[in-house]
Design a protein around this motif. Sequence first.
Motif: not given
Length: 466
Positions: A46-51, A53-54, A178-182, A187-192
Amino acid sequence: MGWRRRQSSGDEPCIPPHVHGFGRHRHHRASPWHLGRLGSFVRARLRRRLFVMFGLTILVTVLVVSGVMNLMGGSAWKQETERVRSFVGHRFAAVWDAPAERAALVRDISRDLAVDVQLLDVSGAVVASGGAPCAKPDATLPVMRDGVQLGTAQACYVRMRGHSPLRGVLPLGIAVLVLWTAAGGISYRLARPVDTLVKATQELGAGKMGTRASVHRHATGEFAVLAESFNDMAARIEKQMADQRELLAAVSHELRTPLARLRVLTELLRDGGGNPRTLDQVDREVVELDALVGELLASSRLDFGQLTPKALEAGVLAAQALERTGLSATLLQPETDDVTVLADATLLGRALVNLLDNARRHGAGVEALRLQDHGTEHLCFWVEDRGPGLLPGEETRIFQPFYRKDRGGEAREAGSLGLGLALVQRIARAHGGEAFAENRPGGGARVGFTLRKAGPPAQATERAQA
């Protein structure tokens, strides 16, 4: 025990093709996202998909903002350019008739604005210049007075500025990075919490009833509620399963006492002149019940994970199974050298006895009990019978609990509940193998199972130690 290996005839595969690979097929769902390995990598978490999408959202935002700024500022930029052209043209027109002032203005513009300037008359001759010669002008401005062109001013400024395409793109790229790193951190915190719940669900489905989800450090309110609900559900399932298994084990164990008493009573009645046929029938029923209780106890040991693996001689264990069922030791025909396996002696002995009983009851007798290496890691046991063989589809159905099949109007032997081969399959899987069945080319059937020589899988061992 000295038993000799018999050479294989070559037409007796240990596991038939329809169950090769231990019969555990994985079903893959079709997906509308056909991106090959990249699509599989992104869909996996999931965190990859969120990353992704962001990141796409950031890029689209940059493009939209750039387009809007271009549309809003394009006309204004043209207006400012025309004003500059008009101002410069009027300044040159004002001093055109004074060569000294005209040359001074060219030098001042070249020095103050850091550009190369050339002033040409209508014939194209250079009348004044500042800086280096301008072979390819970046800007050309007509010098007009009262609608009449007096000359032309040419300017070269690109090479003077040291212009590079990266100077405009680099800041924008840094901002996007910078925005993509953030976005990756968000996304990691949301998907963990979701990953934690998925892992806990998989472990619970694999039989680890003590699994609990702990996502309180990273979860939002909804995830915390979901984790609490999952833990409550897992606790109820664990308790219910434990209660059922304990009840089954207790009942099965307690049944042994009345069965023993029934045997004693039948012997007393037999000595007292009771009807032999009736007593023989009672004895058979008691034997059936005793066998059923034994299978239930073995099943309870599997449920509780109470495997006690130890080194066993495969040939000795097979010979003991023949002895327990009252069959001749000559039926043992190994097709491998002496093999030592790490297994639970009670459960493995029960599996072999069930195979022999199945062939004796439903296969018109035992033809042979064979052993064979299956690769380098597994050992295979199977029993051949003298019966008519299996009906179409019975190769898998006979391992289902309580399976009983009529053949030609004659039901299978009364008293058989169809638990023997189901237990064989469970014992085989607990030892890292699989049960199988197939018809023999020369008539009859062969039914058997495989097991890991090195012992049960790690998961079964962990459950046994828990």
